[in-house]
Design a protein around this motif. Structure first.
Motif, PDB file in Angstrom:
ATOM      1  N   LEU A 197       0.864  -1.186   0.000  1.00  0.00           N
ATOM      2  CA  LEU A 197       0.000   0.000   0.000  1.00  0.00           C
ATOM      3  C   LEU A 197       0.898   1.234   0.000  1.00  0.00           C
ATOM      4  N   PRO A 198       0.633   2.220  -0.862  1.00  0.00           N
ATOM      5  CA  PRO A 198       1.505   3.396  -0.929  1.00  0.00           C
ATOM      6  C   PRO A 198       1.597   4.137   0.403  1.00  0.00           C
ATOM      7  N   GLU A 386       6.559   4.585  -4.429  1.00  0.00           N
ATOM      8  CA  GLU A 386       6.463   4.186  -5.832  1.00  0.00           C
ATOM      9  C   GLU A 386       7.735   4.487  -6.622  1.00  0.00           C
ATOM     10  N   THR A 387       8.573   5.402  -6.124  1.00  0.00           N
ATOM     11  CA  THR A 387       9.801   5.760  -6.845  1.00  0.00           C
ATOM     12  C   THR A 387      10.952   4.820  -6.508  1.00  0.00           C
ATOM     13  N   LEU A 388      10.772   3.952  -5.507  1.00  0.00           N
ATOM     14  CA  LEU A 388      11.825   3.032  -5.093  1.00  0.00           C
ATOM     15  C   LEU A 388      11.464   1.600  -5.491  1.00  0.00           C
ATOM     16  N   ALA A 389      12.349   0.679  -5.207  1.00  0.00           N
ATOM     17  CA  ALA A 389      12.105  -0.726  -5.535  1.00  0.00           C
ATOM     18  C   ALA A 389      10.897  -1.258  -4.772  1.00  0.00           C
ATOM     19  N   LYS A 390      10.221  -2.224  -5.373  1.00  0.00           N
ATOM     20  CA  LYS A 390       9.055  -2.820  -4.742  1.00  0.00           C
ATOM     21  C   LYS A 390       9.457  -3.533  -3.458  1.00  0.00           C
ATOM     22  N   SER A 396       8.966 -12.452   4.685  1.00  0.00           N
ATOM     23  CA  SER A 396       9.975 -12.764   3.679  1.00  0.00           C
ATOM     24  C   SER A 396      11.352 -12.422   4.250  1.00  0.00           C
ATOM     25  N   PRO A 397      12.390 -13.225   3.965  1.00  0.00           N
ATOM     26  CA  PRO A 397      13.738 -12.882   4.437  1.00  0.00           C
ATOM     27  C   PRO A 397      14.280 -11.619   3.784  1.00  0.00           C
ATOM     28  N   TYR A 398      13.582 -11.138   2.734  1.00  0.00           N
ATOM     29  CA  TYR A 398      13.987  -9.914   2.055  1.00  0.00           C
ATOM     30  C   TYR A 398      13.108  -8.722   2.444  1.00  0.00           C
ATOM     31  N   PHE A 399      12.287  -8.894   3.470  1.00  0.00           N
ATOM     32  CA  PHE A 399      11.384  -7.826   3.917  1.00  0.00           C
ATOM     33  C   PHE A 399      12.178  -6.614   4.412  1.00  0.00           C
TER      34      PHE A 399
END
Length: 439
Positions: A197-198, A386-390, A396-399
């Motif tokens: 969510l933005p 929104e301007t950065l990576a998703k 998730s271990p990448y959270f």
């Protein structure tokens, strides 16, 4: 005469609430608190606190260092608190010590997983990670405490700060309640970060928002032997396979399609060689539903299916629902009146377009235990830039946490609590005019 009375009221409000309430009444409070939370000295402090917590994740009922950090920050603010509550929990108090009491809550525990995000403040504890944003939740509640403590003279009641252990399956909320920490509290608010969510948006709904959940584990026992002569064995792997397929039919063939339910087997352990049939197999998983009736029906049928299908394959089955260590979570059901109130506060802070209604989710939250005994409200706070990576999903271990979210959570917590007290105060009965025991 009417105009004169309004002018007098505004004058009185200025005297009572010199910083936060102006001629617009309560509607400007959320924006003012957000501005306070965005000040560099407050924001930088919150970032520092959050990173300290992130570097030192602790599992449920083991949050001793996290609890120590929380208490140290509350001591610096001059906020009174009770500790320990539910082993490691901290419950703070800001305000008069008198009714009305309103609570705001954050969960403290991390997850048993290895962080795979490479950054300066990566988890220092192998196999443990704040992969669900609870480090941000604690930080935002501390940020709200700082704001509220600075304006404590304007509070017409008491804000209860609930730093709760063991949300991730341990039922920390249940223990908080059992210890009487929320006695006389009239409402409680909680939030969760939402990576999809933005930022600057919130989402929730009235009624069921998250499902009730439980866990199950079953050991299916047969007779081991050589894989080349299966007729001399009783194969528990085949039995477990049939069990898993049959469990899927509970939702697809037995549940009302309009009554959302889930049964998932996520664990299958058995055997250690390619040519040996093992003596037993262990399977496990979770089940979810929005109504208590559907939840208990699922529980009963899971046991019946596991035992029945195992018996068909000449195996025995022992089923354990693990409810002593992982208590069943009720559905998270938002109070309708608090939903209307939340919409007003959030729109005043963020604007109408940034306050979204959402569909129910099959995830679960032990915030639901609070809602079983008092009006409660749980919402999701966006943090996607929104301007950065998703951003990756929770667990998730990448959270990652977008730290720009911290002022929004702190200000929403503070606004919901403070404005609730100011608007609720006239409704408080004189019979309720008692000091809280901890104060």
């Amino acid at each position: 005469m009417g105009c004169s009375r309004w002018v007098c009221l505004v004058f009185v409000l200025h005297l009572i609430y010199p910083v936060l309430v102006d001629s617009n009444g309560f509607s400007d409070i959320p924006k003012k608190l957000l501005d306070l939370a965005k000040k560099s000295e407050v924001f930088d402090w919150m970032v520092s606190v959050r990173r300290k917590i992130h570097e030192n994740p602790e599992l449920g009922y083991e949050e001793f260092e996290t609890s120590k950090l929380i208490r140290a920050e509350l001591d610096k603010m001059g906020v009174k608190y009770k500790h320990p509550v539910a082993v490691t929990g901290v419950v703070g108090f800001i305000g008069t010590g008198e009714p009305p009491f309103v609570a705001i809550r954050a969960d403290m525990d991390a997850l048993p997983m290895q962080e795979l995000v490479e950054w300066e403040h990566k988890s220092k504890i192998p196999g443990k990670m704040h992969g669900c944003g609870h480090d941000a939740h604690v930080t935002m509640l501390l940020g709200a405490a700082k704001i509220l403590q600075e304006h404590r003279e304007e509070l017409k009641g008491t804000v209860v700060l609930v730093f709760q252990p063991a949300e991730e399956g341990g039922g920390g909320a249940k223990k908080i309640l059992e210890e009487g920490a929320l006695e006389n509290v009239k409402a409680i608010f909680g939030l969760h970060v939402e990576p999809h969510l933005p930022i600057g948006k919130v989402a929730s709904r009235s009624g069921p928002v998250l499902a009730g959940s439980g866990f199950f584990e079953a050991t299916i026992s047969g007779k081991g032997g050589h894989a080349a002569i299966p007729q001399h064995s009783i194969d528990p792997i085949l039995a477990a396979s049939n069990v898993i397929v049959s469990l899927q039919h509970l939702v697809s063939r037995e549940a009302d399609p309009l009554d959302s339910q889930v049964v998932t087997v996520a664990k299958f352990q058995g055997g250690g060689a390619f040519n040996v049939i093992p003596d037993s197999v262990t399977i496990g998983g979770t089940f979810r539903a929005f109504s208590k009736e559907s939840f208990m029906q699922l529980k009963q049928r899971i046991k019946e299916v596991i035992q029945g299908q195992a018996a068909v394959q000449r195996c025995g089955a022992a089923v354990n629902f693990l409810d002593k260590d992982k208590p069943f979570f009720p559905a998270t059901v938002n109070d309708k009146d608090l939903h209307d109130y939340f919409q007003i506060v959030a729109r005043d802070m963020l604007g109408t377009d940034n306050v979204k209604n959402m569909n129910p989710l099959m995830g679960s939250e032990d915030f639901s235990f609070y809602q079983e005994v008092l009006p409660g409200y749980f919402f999701f706070l966006g943090m996607q830039n929104e301007t950065l990576a998703k951003l990756e999903s929770v667990h998730s271990p990448y959270f990652k946490v977008n730290e720009e979210i911290l002022p929004y959570g702190a200000a929403l917590h503070a606004s919901l609590a403070l404005r609730y007290l100011l608007e609720y105060q006239p409704k408080v009965s004189l019979l309720e005019h008692n000091h809280h025991d901890e104060l």
